[in-house]
Design an enzyme around this catalytic site. Structure first.
Site, PDB file in Angstrom:
ATOM      1  CE  LYS A 104      -3.483  -2.705   2.396  1.00 22.37           C
ATOM      2  NZ  LYS A 104      -4.248  -2.951   3.631  1.00 22.37           N
ATOM      3  CB  ALA A 139      -1.992  -7.505  10.694  1.00 20.53           C
ATOM      4  CE  LYS A 150      -5.255   1.571   3.610  1.00 16.84           C
ATOM      5  NZ  LYS A 150      -4.714   0.885   4.792  1.00 16.84           N
ATOM      6  NE  ARG A 166       1.578  -1.054  10.008  1.00 13.95           N
ATOM      7  CZ  ARG A 166       2.052  -2.219   9.585  1.00 13.95           C
ATOM      8  NH1 ARG A 166       3.143  -2.269   8.850  1.00 13.95           N
ATOM      9  NH2 ARG A 166       1.453  -3.340   9.908  1.00 13.95           N
ATOM     10  CG  ASN A 167      -0.190   4.653   7.542  1.00 11.19           C
ATOM     11  OD1 ASN A 167       0.845   5.075   7.050  1.00 11.19           O
ATOM     12  ND2 ASN A 167      -0.674   3.459   7.246  1.00 11.19           N
TER      13      ASN A 167
END
Length: 360
Positions: free
Chosen positions: A138, A172, A223, A287-288
């Protein structure tokens, strides 16, 4: 037996291209039974977990020998979502990339976009002939800001009929916990979509099929940028009201970007678009978003990278998408804000005051 005989006779009178296409159908008509996975992070681990649970034999390439030994011995990846138990009866982990690639026809690339060129440089293109290439990455790749699927196709002269993409919306951590998840499988070919979807479907994984490879990949990249900016807002103590407006404007920016790329047929309201955007913008597992929270709290980019143990794809995606948008003359305030903060080192509070004025 009769099918094999028919195929042999029919293929002999077909052109080279038609024969290749028939061979593809012959290889997977009974479904996907084995796959090679390249990548050892949390998302790769989650996908391996699902595949092994479904009795798909997985040949798994990881860079670190300690990971291989722990997975083989304990059925757990020590570095990522280590609470996930993996069925080692169906997993063969290795640090030998050539050996993993040689095991079967289906290859799944699940590495950070920034690392994909280095991985591809280790692979002999001749070794990739006739392979079915699946990506679940991604972020844009290289100086030309290519989609991961496009980069892989260019690197290995892959036919579109032999390519597929796995996308969200999913994290995940929730897959590792067996929580209900929807996953998007994209491929131009119906047989490949079905085979891959069947390999991933389970009592907690619902598969959505799509032919929109380009749109879903771009949405998955964009995103992550939105997740970063929502995290920045959270880190500066903006409330839910503001973040709701931020996400609404992000949807408009995504539509603008897709239109500029000629992807007007994208189903923007589907789970593979907005579902993926929402989960990245709001989830504690993103995480972003976490990367953005740290920036909003006053950490600089290097400090944030050092603090996090995992790669936030939105960082490199911001530059790739910004360059692409700038080349097309697009005005995307949220994307521009992320770029100025992360790459021009502008003060995050100043940039958000400007962003406030641009949102509707």
């Amino acid at each position: 037996m009769l099918f094999s005989l028919f195929f042999t006779i029919f293929a002999s009178v077909c052109s080279k291209n038609k024969t290749a296409h028939l061979l593809f159908y012959y290889k997977i008509h009974n479904g996907l039974r084995e796959i090679s996975v390249i990548g050892g992070g949390s998302w790769a681990t989650a996908l391996v977990k699902i595949l092994a649970e479904n009795k798909i034999r997985v040949y798994w390439y990881l860079r670190r020998q300690l990971q291989v030994e722990a997975i083989t011995r304990e059925g757990r990846n020590p570095d990522y979502i280590n609470f996930a138990k993996l069925d080692t009866d169906y997993i063969e982990a290795s640090t030998d990339l050539d050996d993993v690639l040689s095991k079967c026809k289906h290859l799944l690339f699940v590495v950070p976009s920034a690392h994909l060129p280095a991985v591809c440089q280790q692979i002999d293109p001749q070794q990739m002939e006739g392979k079915i290439i699946i990506s679940s990455i991604k972020g844009t790749v290289g100086p030309d800001n290519l989609l991961p699927s496009a980069y892989l196709a260019k690197s290995f002269s892959a036919l579109q009929v032999n390519q597929a993409v796995i996308a969200g919306p999913c994290h995940a951590e929730e897959i590792a916990a067996g929580k209900k998840t929807y996953m998007t499988v994209c491929a131009g070919d119906q047989v490949l979509r079905t085979a891959l979807g069947n390999a991933l479907a389970s009592n907690y994984i619902q598969i959505c099929e799509s032919q929109d490879l380009l749109g879903v990949e771009y949405a998955a990249i964009f995103k992550n940028v939105v997740g970063l900016v929502c995290g920045m807002a959270k880190g500066m103590n903006y409330g839910d009201n503001f973040i709701a407006v931020l996400v609404a404007n992000a949807i408009h920016e995504l539509e603008t970007l897709l239109h500029a790329l000629g992807l007007d047929g994208a189903r923007i309201g589907s789970s593979s678009y907005l579902g993926d955007l929402f989960v990245t913008a709001y989830s504690q597992h993103s995480r972003n978003r976490t990367f953005g929270v740290l920036i909003g709290q006053g950490y600089n980019v290097e400090q944030t990278k050092d603090t996090m143990s995992m790669v936030a794809e939105g960082y490199t995606a911001t530059k790739g998408l910004h360059d692409m948008a700038a080349a097309r003359g697009l005005n995307l305030p949220i994307l521009n804000t992320a770029y100025r903060i992360l790459y021009n080192y502008m003060p995050v509070k100043t940039e958000f005051k400007l962003l406030e004025r641009s949102m509707i």
